[in-house]
Design a protein around this motif. Structure first.
Motif, PDB file in Angstrom:
ATOM      1  N   UNK A  63       0.820  -1.206   0.000  1.00 19.92           N
ATOM      2  CA  UNK A  63       0.000   0.000   0.000  1.00 19.92           C
ATOM      3  C   UNK A  63       0.853   1.254   0.000  1.00 19.92           C
ATOM      4  N   UNK A  64       1.883   1.266   0.841  1.00 17.41           N
ATOM      5  CA  UNK A  64       2.755   2.432   0.903  1.00 17.41           C
ATOM      6  C   UNK A  64       3.429   2.680  -0.434  1.00 17.41           C
ATOM      7  N   UNK A  65       3.919   1.630  -1.045  1.00 17.61           N
ATOM      8  CA  UNK A  65       4.597   1.803  -2.327  1.00 17.61           C
ATOM      9  C   UNK A  65       3.637   2.308  -3.387  1.00 17.61           C
ATOM     10  N   UNK A  66       2.419   1.745  -3.407  1.00 17.85           N
ATOM     11  CA  UNK A  66       1.473   2.123  -4.452  1.00 17.85           C
ATOM     12  C   UNK A  66       0.991   3.551  -4.291  1.00 17.85           C
ATOM     13  N   UNK A  67       0.669   3.957  -3.057  1.00 20.25           N
ATOM     14  CA  UNK A  67       0.064   5.269  -2.852  1.00 20.25           C
ATOM     15  C   UNK A  67       1.088   6.377  -2.769  1.00 20.25           C
ATOM     16  N   UNK A  68       2.259   6.112  -2.229  1.00 23.87           N
ATOM     17  CA  UNK A  68       3.253   7.171  -2.134  1.00 23.87           C
ATOM     18  C   UNK A  68       3.934   7.412  -3.467  1.00 23.87           C
ATOM     19  N   UNK A  69       3.765   6.490  -4.403  1.00 24.04           N
ATOM     20  CA  UNK A  69       4.339   6.659  -5.736  1.00 24.04           C
ATOM     21  C   UNK A  69       3.237   6.518  -6.780  1.00 24.04           C
ATOM     22  N   UNK A 122       5.614  -4.701  -8.824  1.00 29.15           N
ATOM     23  CA  UNK A 122       5.481  -5.784  -9.790  1.00 29.15           C
ATOM     24  C   UNK A 122       5.178  -7.078  -9.053  1.00 29.15           C
ATOM     25  N   UNK A 123       3.909  -7.292  -8.737  1.00 26.85           N
ATOM     26  CA  UNK A 123       3.470  -8.521  -8.090  1.00 26.85           C
ATOM     27  C   UNK A 123       2.277  -9.055  -8.863  1.00 26.85           C
ATOM     28  N   UNK A 124       2.017 -10.300  -8.726  1.00 30.11           N
ATOM     29  CA  UNK A 124       0.897 -10.883  -9.459  1.00 30.11           C
ATOM     30  C   UNK A 124      -0.423 -10.443  -8.842  1.00 30.11           C
ATOM     31  N   UNK A 125      -1.433 -10.376  -9.703  1.00 35.21           N
ATOM     32  CA  UNK A 125      -2.749  -9.961  -9.214  1.00 35.21           C
ATOM     33  C   UNK A 125      -3.242 -10.915  -8.133  1.00 35.21           C
ATOM     34  N   UNK A 126      -2.985 -12.192  -8.305  1.00 28.48           N
ATOM     35  CA  UNK A 126      -3.438 -13.147  -7.304  1.00 28.48           C
ATOM     36  C   UNK A 126      -2.843 -12.895  -5.943  1.00 28.48           C
ATOM     37  N   UNK A 127      -1.549 -12.558  -5.926  1.00 29.36           N
ATOM     38  CA  UNK A 127      -0.888 -12.319  -4.642  1.00 29.36           C
ATOM     39  C   UNK A 127      -1.486 -11.122  -3.942  1.00 29.36           C
ATOM     40  N   UNK A 128      -1.794 -10.088  -4.722  1.00 29.68           N
ATOM     41  CA  UNK A 128      -2.353  -8.876  -4.115  1.00 29.68           C
ATOM     42  C   UNK A 128      -3.742  -9.147  -3.554  1.00 29.68           C
ATOM     43  N   UNK A 160     -12.752   6.101 -10.439  1.00 31.88           N
ATOM     44  CA  UNK A 160     -13.356   5.998  -9.108  1.00 31.88           C
ATOM     45  C   UNK A 160     -12.362   5.529  -8.063  1.00 31.88           C
ATOM     46  N   UNK A 161     -11.201   4.993  -8.498  1.00 26.25           N
ATOM     47  CA  UNK A 161     -10.181   4.449  -7.595  1.00 26.25           C
ATOM     48  C   UNK A 161     -10.726   3.332  -6.705  1.00 26.25           C
ATOM     49  N   UNK A 162     -11.764   2.678  -7.166  1.00 27.31           N
ATOM     50  CA  UNK A 162     -12.341   1.597  -6.381  1.00 27.31           C
ATOM     51  C   UNK A 162     -13.230   2.069  -5.246  1.00 27.31           C
ATOM     52  N   UNK A 163     -13.551   3.345  -5.208  1.00 27.27           N
ATOM     53  CA  UNK A 163     -14.387   3.904  -4.144  1.00 27.27           C
ATOM     54  C   UNK A 163     -15.788   4.181  -4.659  1.00 27.27           C
ATOM     55  N   UNK A 214      -7.277  -1.707  -5.780  1.00 26.74           N
ATOM     56  CA  UNK A 214      -6.901  -0.757  -6.839  1.00 26.74           C
ATOM     57  C   UNK A 214      -5.513  -0.196  -6.563  1.00 26.74           C
ATOM     58  N   UNK A 215      -5.244   0.159  -5.301  1.00 31.41           N
ATOM     59  CA  UNK A 215      -3.976   0.804  -4.959  1.00 31.41           C
ATOM     60  C   UNK A 215      -2.790  -0.116  -5.161  1.00 31.41           C
ATOM     61  N   UNK A 216      -3.000  -1.412  -5.082  1.00 30.04           N
ATOM     62  CA  UNK A 216      -1.895  -2.367  -5.212  1.00 30.04           C
ATOM     63  C   UNK A 216      -1.985  -3.182  -6.490  1.00 30.04           C
ATOM     64  N   UNK A 217      -2.786  -2.709  -7.420  1.00 28.14           N
ATOM     65  CA  UNK A 217      -2.929  -3.437  -8.679  1.00 28.14           C
ATOM     66  C   UNK A 217      -1.597  -3.488  -9.426  1.00 28.14           C
ATOM     67  N   UNK A 218      -1.240  -4.633  -9.996  1.00 29.06           N
ATOM     68  CA  UNK A 218       0.007  -4.724 -10.765  1.00 29.06           C
ATOM     69  C   UNK A 218      -0.130  -4.166 -12.173  1.00 29.06           C
ATOM     70  N   UNK A 219      -1.335  -3.737 -12.532  1.00 29.98           N
ATOM     71  CA  UNK A 219      -1.579  -3.240 -13.890  1.00 29.98           C
ATOM     72  C   UNK A 219      -1.768  -1.730 -13.855  1.00 29.98           C
ATOM     73  N   UNK A 220      -0.759  -0.935 -14.190  1.00 26.79           N
ATOM     74  CA  UNK A 220      -0.888   0.522 -14.107  1.00 26.79           C
ATOM     75  C   UNK A 220      -1.967   1.075 -15.027  1.00 26.79           C
ATOM     76  N   UNK A 221      -2.189   0.429 -16.178  1.00 31.16           N
ATOM     77  CA  UNK A 221      -3.213   0.930 -17.094  1.00 31.16           C
ATOM     78  C   UNK A 221      -4.594   0.835 -16.461  1.00 31.16           C
ATOM     79  N   UNK A 222      -4.871  -0.282 -15.808  1.00 32.15           N
ATOM     80  CA  UNK A 222      -6.184  -0.422 -15.175  1.00 32.15           C
ATOM     81  C   UNK A 222      -6.335   0.543 -14.013  1.00 32.15           C
ATOM     82  N   UNK A 223      -5.250   0.799 -13.298  1.00 30.72           N
ATOM     83  CA  UNK A 223      -5.319   1.757 -12.184  1.00 30.72           C
ATOM     84  C   UNK A 223      -5.669   3.140 -12.686  1.00 30.72           C
ATOM     85  N   UNK A 224      -4.976   3.604 -13.697  1.00 28.61           N
ATOM     86  CA  UNK A 224      -5.202   4.966 -14.183  1.00 28.61           C
ATOM     87  C   UNK A 224      -6.510   5.093 -14.953  1.00 28.61           C
TER      88      UNK A 224
END
Length: 594
Positions: free
Chosen positions: A14-20, A27-33, A246-249, A232-242
């Motif tokens: 979470x820290x890595x995803x939101x602070x950056x 780079x982690x698999x969707x399943x792991x997240x 709604x950011x999943x909210x 959403x914040x830890x998604x490994x797919x930057x395209x889907x995040x951007x």
């Protein structure tokens, strides 16, 4: 009600995803997240404030210790503020004793049968300026104890026990006694003091199995379920995040983004650079900071307040005729009357949303929009600088005391009108301070100080008061108020409701035009007013509202049409009637405990 265990890597992700947020997520698999997150026990989609705080650290720090954070807590030696060191309190012929047994807090008092018994305090309820305590009774009921602890400093009269109804001598069997239905936490209080609350009332046994995700008002109480957002914040797919705006909210608070208040030299006030076209914050805050009845227990984040609640109008048992709060209506109803609301002000313009503190202290808060060179001067306040009377709130936000010690400022930001006291009996800010003076004296002072003021003459309260007292010209006055587009919607809606006793053919024609008003409060009140018409006429006018986009309007429509009027509905609207009737029955079942 207990935290599910989360693996430690959650926080790092979470820290890595939101602070950056401008960079690629880890780079982690969707399943792991997805496996990282589990909802809190008692919830399907809430992860808890601790998870939110890993990214939103400043907001979390602000929230810690706030009224929301401390709205309800398990009763422990650290959370209980009251004196349980073998103290006692006399009320209605009963001596109540407060003791501790180890870490348990015990009160010995009159129970449901009126006999003395000992009960354990399960939870603290609220924090300041008073703290109540919740006691569990059979059937899953939590009851708010009527003797509370004044948590103000001793210098202000605090640090002592007191009764919330000191003059009523309440005994067991009375609905306001602590064992009575009007002190039942599950129905009366729980929704606004916990997060993701499920009331779970069983009508057959008249019992509760109430659950919550968090015991207090946490992040997700206002922002909605956080599981999808965390994913959403830890998604490994930057395209889907951007791509996900709604950011999943389920709700985004964006009304103040890019908005500024621009000063107007001629008036000393300010205008919003862009109009506020939504009321996301106001509806979200109004769920708890407004007097309303709950319609459904479903998720409500991001939707209109009236999709889940039925707010009170300016009813005579809750408001003075000129709109100032009389009963415990909180802030939503008064604020909707205000020029601030009409100008586009929203809650967080003045209040910090996480700490709940004001954005500035004293008159500096108002100076955000109202130029101090014009208003924060003795020439305007007519009181000595830095005196109590020179504070903006003293005149424009008069206080009413609830629960014996809780002073609350009226949020209508009204101009003092002591001249209305003679006709309406309404209180005024002037004589609330100058208790040795009369409203007539205060009115004369204001004329002398502001001889050219435009804040005189007729007031909407005079029309509402005329209707309340049955004055013969009430219908004409109310209709003029209803048709005055400059008046706040809650005022016009209140006038529509007050018009009901004078409903006739001429009035019905004009009231019917309000059925399509943009504000659902007005549409509801118009249906109420038309509900006295003959069945066929009622069906003809109200039928379209069965498909209204707002739940509270649909419920009012089906209530007005059930029975004889239903027989007069045209076939195309019968399906809408059946759907609205199902919703109506659902709300009755949800509130079957009352």
């Amino acid at each position: 009600m207990h935290w599910m265990k989360h693996v430690a890597s959650t926080f790092a992700l979470l820290l890595a995803a939101c602070s950056n947020s401008s960079q690629s997520p880890p780079a982690v698999s969707a399943g792991a997240v997805l496996q990282t997150f589990s909802p809190l026990e008692g919830s399907t989609d809430h992860v808890g404030s601790a998870i939110c705080g890993q990214c939103h650290q400043q907001a979390s720090r602000d929230w810690k210790g706030s009224h929301h954070d401390l709205s309800m807590q398990p009763a422990t030696p650290d959370t209980v503020l009251g004196d349980f060191n073998d103290t006692h309190f006399q009320y209605a012929g009963i001596t109540t004793r407060f003791n501790r047994e180890g870490h348990r807090h015990i009160v010995t008092t009159d129970g449901p049968d009126g006999q003395l018994a000992s009960f354990e305090i399960r939870y603290t309820f609220w924090h300041y300026p008073l703290q109540q305590y919740l006691i569990e009774l059979p059937g899953g009921r939590l009851q708010a104890f009527g003797i509370a602890w004044d948590s103000r400093p001793q210098s202000e009269g605090g640090q002592q026990w007191f009764h919330l109804y000191p003059d009523q001598n309440l005994r067991a069997g009375h609905p306001l006694h602590w064992t009575g239905r009007d002190q039942n936490w599950n129905f009366m209080c729980a929704e606004c003091h916990s997060t993701d609350l499920k009331k779970n009332h069983d009508a057959a046994s008249n019992s509760y199995q109430t659950t919550w995700a968090e015991i207090d008002v946490g992040c997700e109480a206002c922002h909605g379920p956080g599981l999808a957002h965390a994913q959403w914040a830890t998604s490994p797919d930057p395209k889907s995040r951007h791509a996900d705006a709604s950011k999943g909210l389920s709700v985004l608070y964006h009304e103040r983004r890019g908005a500024t208040w621009q000063p107007i030299a001629e008036t000393g006030n300010a205008v919003r650079n862009v109009p506020r076209t939504t009321q996301i914050e106001i509806d979200a805050c109004g769920r708890c900071h407004g007097r309303a009845s709950r319609l459904l227990g479903d998720a409500i984040h991001g939707r209109s307040l009236l999709d889940s609640h039925r707010p009170a109008l300016l009813d005579p048992d809750q408001y003075w005729p000129h709109g100032q709060m009389l009963g415990e209506v909180f802030n939503w109803g008064p604020f909707l009357q205000s020029r601030m609301h009409q100008a586009g002000v929203t809650c967080s313009d003045c209040h910090q949303p996480h700490s709940l503190q004001l954005r500035a202290e004293g008159n500096a808060l108002c100076a955000q929009c109202h130029q101090p060179a014009r208003f924060d001067q003795a020439t305007h306040t007519h009181h000595a600088p830095d005196s109590a009377g020179s504070q903006c709130v003293a005149c424009h936000m008069p206080k009413t005391t609830f629960m014996e010690v809780d002073d609350r400022h009226d949020h209508a930001f009204r101009i003092p009108r002591p001249d209305l006291n003679q006709t309406l009996g309404s209180p005024d800010a002037c004589t609330a301070c100058h208790e040795d003076r009369s409203p007539a004296w205060a009115a004369e002072q204001l004329v002398a100080w502001f001889p050219q003021s435009r804040h005189r003459g007729s007031h909407f309260g005079e029309s509402l008061h005329a209707a309340q007292t049955g004055a013969p010209n009430s219908a004409d006055r109310l209709m003029a108020l209803i048709n005055d587009a400059s008046r706040p919607a809650i005022v016009r809606a209140s006038a529509l409701r007050a018009l009901t006793p004078w409903m006739n053919g001429t009035a019905a024609t004009q009231v019917a035009t309000q059925l399509s008003h943009a504000d659902p409060l007005v549409r509801i009140a118009a249906i109420e007013a038309l509900a006295t018409l003959p069945a066929a006429q009622r069906a003809d006018l109200v039928a379209d509202r069965l498909a209204d986009p707002i739940l509270a309007v649909r419920l009012e429509a089906v209530s007005a049409l059930a029975g004889e009027p239903e027989r007069h509905l045209p076939n195309p609207t019968r399906a809408a009637f059946e759907r609205a009737l199902d919703e109506y029955i659902t709300t009755l079942k949800f509130n079957a405990d009352r």
